[in-house]
Structure formats: structure tokens, C-alpha cells
Design an enzyme around this catalytic site. Structure first.
Site, PDB file in Angstrom:
ATOM      1  N   GLU A   1      -0.568   7.008  -5.092  1.00 54.55           N
ATOM      2  CA  GLU A   1      -0.627   8.268  -4.346  1.00 54.55           C
ATOM      3  C   GLU A   1      -0.513   9.494  -5.251  1.00 54.55           C
ATOM      4  OE1 GLU A   1       0.277   8.449  -0.426  1.00 54.55           O
ATOM      5  OE2 GLU A   1      -0.635   6.463  -0.270  1.00 54.55           O
TER       6      GLU A   1
ATOM      7  N   CYS B   1       3.223  19.695  -2.039  1.00 54.78           N
ATOM      8  CA  CYS B   1       2.121  18.832  -1.599  1.00 54.78           C
ATOM      9  C   CYS B   1       0.768  19.508  -1.769  1.00 54.78           C
ATOM     10  CB  CYS B   1       2.297  18.455  -0.125  1.00 54.78           C
ATOM     11  SG  CYS B   1       3.545  17.199   0.183  1.00 54.78           S
TER      12      CYS B   1
ATOM     13  N   HIS C   1       7.003  10.181  -0.151  1.00 58.86           N
ATOM     14  CA  HIS C   1       6.657  10.356  -1.564  1.00 58.86           C
ATOM     15  C   HIS C   1       7.896  10.802  -2.327  1.00 58.86           C
ATOM     16  CE1 HIS C   1       2.298  11.274  -0.174  1.00 58.86           C
ATOM     17  NE2 HIS C   1       2.359  10.060  -0.658  1.00 58.86           N
TER      18      HIS C   1
END
Length: 421
Positions: free
Chosen positions: A161, A346, A229
């Protein structure tokens, strides 16, 4: 001269709240809400302007073509006939969260002296698993200079990711550093999205020195609490690691390893007794941009939700009132992104490079942001109710909006990427 460039994803015109991301509490809790794509995109532009005012170098990554007809064709369907869940997954605006675009190793860290980028495969979540081909096309345009190497993604089933699970510590951005890859195991009912095998593959591809590379496990408690995350519970910048007390498993061993490899580093740990995991995740305290200003001081750029949380804001005020390396707090409004589970960190991919080696079409100043704003205000939908995601009129508007933006950015190279005969 090597500097850190923040490449922000422009929030796409298909931004909606379909609740697709298991383990992302904001996304699932707000499923079904009416989204405001125009406001979301303008919030992102305002954050970029704030970065420019701080003296930072700023880039952009444009939204992907949506719905993704190539992906639907691979599933032997078209958008009009697709099942509702496939419609939602094909329409997702999740490429806005550019921290998941790739993992980046700057040239001072690599054996060949090139900046390496590996595109994330994002295979854990169906709505994100089809992002990588267009991300790869964008990055190969932006970083076509021979000083960069852009790698294909790690193959499935090894979930990767990107930069959201990767940190770098260095004395200054242009100096050699140590790179920290954070992987996970399943936390309660939620899947872990970063496999150790994927992180190890990226480190090998980037030709990193094993003696300057660290593999750390995210705590299962953090994942179970909704830290899908690592960048929801930890962030690093130059010599500083800023983390929650419960961010990592085997924390003492990890901190000792970091101290041995980077004796000049400093760890700022937020105690769970002061800020709970729930408050950290709710406020996105750590999903912040920790940046170095031109004068060498550090600023933490947090979402408005961090200021709204009493425990978080009290701790932050105490921190900057001390004599630590983080001297300033900047607050930005990214509420539309936050409601879908993405904070300031993000929204950006960090690349340490000489801006002169980057395709200038991907770099922005205030004048270029003015052009982008004009397109957003003219073309982005004002709102999208969840029951409209199959509306052909809406789909046409989403596509025409992206086309207008790419033309304004002189990036027509990307217009035909997603066309299916």
C-alpha cells in the site's frame, strides 16, 4: 538541489461515500452520506496553497478516469450492466490518496544513485486494486528523467500500500537515510494491508543497503482500532519519528534498531494515557504532514479534527511549548477527505528530488492552482448522493470534468488511458 516535493492527489469528480474500505472506520461509518466533490477538491487545493505559503515545493497527481472500464471489462461487464457493488468499486475516487500511489527511495539511499519509485498494487481492497496501471502511467510521465527508476508493482497476493507504510529518517532530506518499512498482521476483524514480503521486495528493487533498512511490524492493537495504515499512527520527517505509544509491536527492539542505525534520530512518542488510540485515529493526529521549512524548523500540518479533539489538542500545545524539534502546528480543513478516511498525509506522496528533473506539468505554483480551481468550479459535481452513482448523466459529467482538467494541465497524454473499444 534535492528537496522534498509533496505531490498531492487532486480529489476527483467521482468522490463519493460508498463505504468500500473495510477497517477504515471513517469510510465505513459515513457510508451512504451525500458527498461534495467540488468542496473536497477545493479543500485539497487550499491545503496545497498553505504548503506553498510555508515555502514548500508542491506537485499534483490528477484524478484517474472513472468509472474504470478496463477493470470492468476484465470482469466481463460494462458499467451500465454491472452489479451495484462493482459500480461503486469502479467509480471510486481513491487515487486522491497519493500516499498509496508508490513507495519512494531517494537517490542518496540507493546503490545506483537513482530515485526509485515502486507503484503500490493495493490488492487487498477491490476498489483500489485497479488503480496501479494509471498511477504507473502518471509516474512514468512525471519521472521520465534518467535520474528516476519507476518499477511495476509487486505481484499479488503480496499486498503493498505504498508510502503509507513506509518512513524515512535522515539528518537532512538530501543526505543518506534509513528506510523503515512497516508491515502488519490481521487486527481483530480487519485485514492487514501491507505484507512483509512486499516490503522486502520493494527494498530489493530499490537497491537499499540492508544495514540501513528496517522492517517493523504494526501493532495488531492499532489495526484492530482502525489504523489501517501505519501513517494513521506514525509519521517521520528528517531526524524525527513521531508515533503513538501503541503503533508498533516489539517497540523496544525497533527503537533500539533505529538508534543503532541512526544515532542522530529523535523519537517523539505520544503516551496512550494522554491520547488514546481511539482519539489518535478519530482525529488523525499522526496522519499529518510533518515537514521541514526553509529555515530548518519543523511544522506539523494537522486536520481540523485534531484541533477539535480536546486530548489531542492539549497534548500538541504542550509539545510545541517545550523545546522539541517540532516547533509549529498548522491546521487545514480537509473534512470531505477525512469523512472518507484520509487526512493531510494520505493526500500526498513525498518525493525527495531536484525539481528541475521532474516533468513541470506535475509541479504547481499559485497561478497553476488558479487554473485548476477554475476547472473544478466549472466542472466538478457539487454533490453526489449515493443512489446516483449509476446515473449516466453523472458519469458523463465526471468524465468531462477530468478531461477539462487534463487539458488545462497540458496532460492530454493521459486522456485515452482508460478507453475501451
Amino acid at each position: 538541489m534535492l528537496v522534498e516535493i509533496n505531490f498531492d492527489g487532486i480529489v476527483g469528480p467521482s468522490h463519493n461515500y460508498a463505504g468500500l474500505s473495510l477497517g477504515n472506520l471513517a469510510a465505513t461509518n459515513n457510508a451512504g452520506m451525500t458527498s461534495r466533490p467540488r468542496d473536497a477538491a477545493l479543500e485539497g487545493i487550499a491545503k496545497m496553497r498553505a504548503n506553498l505559503r510555508l515555502g514548500l515545493t508542491q506537485g499534483v497527481l490528477p484524478p484517474h478516469d472513472r468509472p474504470d472500464d478496463h477493470w470492468l471489462a476484465a470482469l466481463s461487464t460494462r458499467y451500465a450492466e454491472a452489479a451495484p457493488h462493482l459500480k461503486a468499486q469502479a467509480l471510486s475516487a481513491s487515487p486522491m490518496w497519493a500516499a498509496n500511489a508508490a513507495t519512494v527511495s531517494p537517490a542518496p539511499d540507493t546503490a545506483d544513485g537513482k530515485c526509485h519509485l515502486t507503484v503500490a498494487n493495493l490488492v487487498t481492497m477491490p476498489h483500489r486494486s485497479h488503480e496501479w496501471p494509471e498511477t504507473l502511467a502518471q509516474l512514468r510521465l512525471a519521472f521520465a528523467n534518467p535520474g528516476f527508476t519507476v518499477h511495476d508493482p509487486v505481484p499479488a497476493p503480496f499486498g503493498d500500500e505504498g508510502a503509507a507504510n513506509h518512513m524515512r529518517l535522515c539528518e537532512r532530506h538530501g543526505d543518506p537515510g534509513i528506510e523503515i518499512f512497516v508491515f502488519g498482521e490481521s487486527g481483530g476483524p480487519f485485514p492487514a494491508r501491507q505484507r512483509r514480503e512486499a516490503s522486502e521486495a520493494v527494498a530489493r528493487a530499490h537497491r537499499l543497503d540492508p544495514d540501513r533498512t528496517v522492517f517493523a511490524q504494526q501493532s495488531t492493537a492499532a489495526i484492530a482500532a482502525g489504523a489501517f495504515h501505519n501513517d494513521v499512527v506514525a509519521v517521520a520527517n528528517e531526524r524525527v519519528l513521531f508515533a503513538h505509544e501503541l503503533a508498533f509491536d516489539n517497540k523496544d527492539s525497533l527503537y533500539a534498531d533505529i538508534a543503532a542505525k541512526a544515532p542522530w534520530s529523535e523519537i517523539i512518542e505520544v503516551p496512550a494515557a494522554r491520547v488514546s488510540l481511539a482519539d489518535a485515529i478519530r482525529s488523525y493526529l499522526f496522519n499529518a504532514q510533518l515537514v521541514t521549512l526553509p529555515d530548518g524548523s519543523m511544522t506539523l500540518i494537522v486536520p481540523g479534527e485534531a484541533r477539535d479533539n480536546g486530548a489531542v489538542w492539549e497534548w500538541l500545545q504542550q509539545m510545541i511549548g517545550g523545546n522539541g524539534p517540532i516547533r509549529h502546528i498548522e491546521v487545514v480543513d480537509v473534512r470531505q477527505s477525512m469523512a472518507n478516511g484520509g487526512g493531510p498525509a494520505c493526500l500526498r506522496l513525498r518525493v525527495v528530488a531536484d525539481p528541475a528533473t521532474v516533468d513541470p506539468r506535475f509541479l504547481v505554483d499559485d497561478a497553476k492552482l488558479d487554473r485548476i480551481v477554475a476547472v473544478i468550479e466549472a466542472h466538478w459535481p457539487e454533490e453526489i448522493a449515493i443512489d446516483r452513482i449509476g446515473d449516466p448523466t453523472l458519469i458523463d459529467r465526471i468524465r468531462s470534468a477530468r478531461t477539462a482538467l487534463l487539458k488545462a494541465l497540458d496532460l492530454s497524454d493521459l486522456l485515452t488511458f482508460n478507453q475501451v473499444p
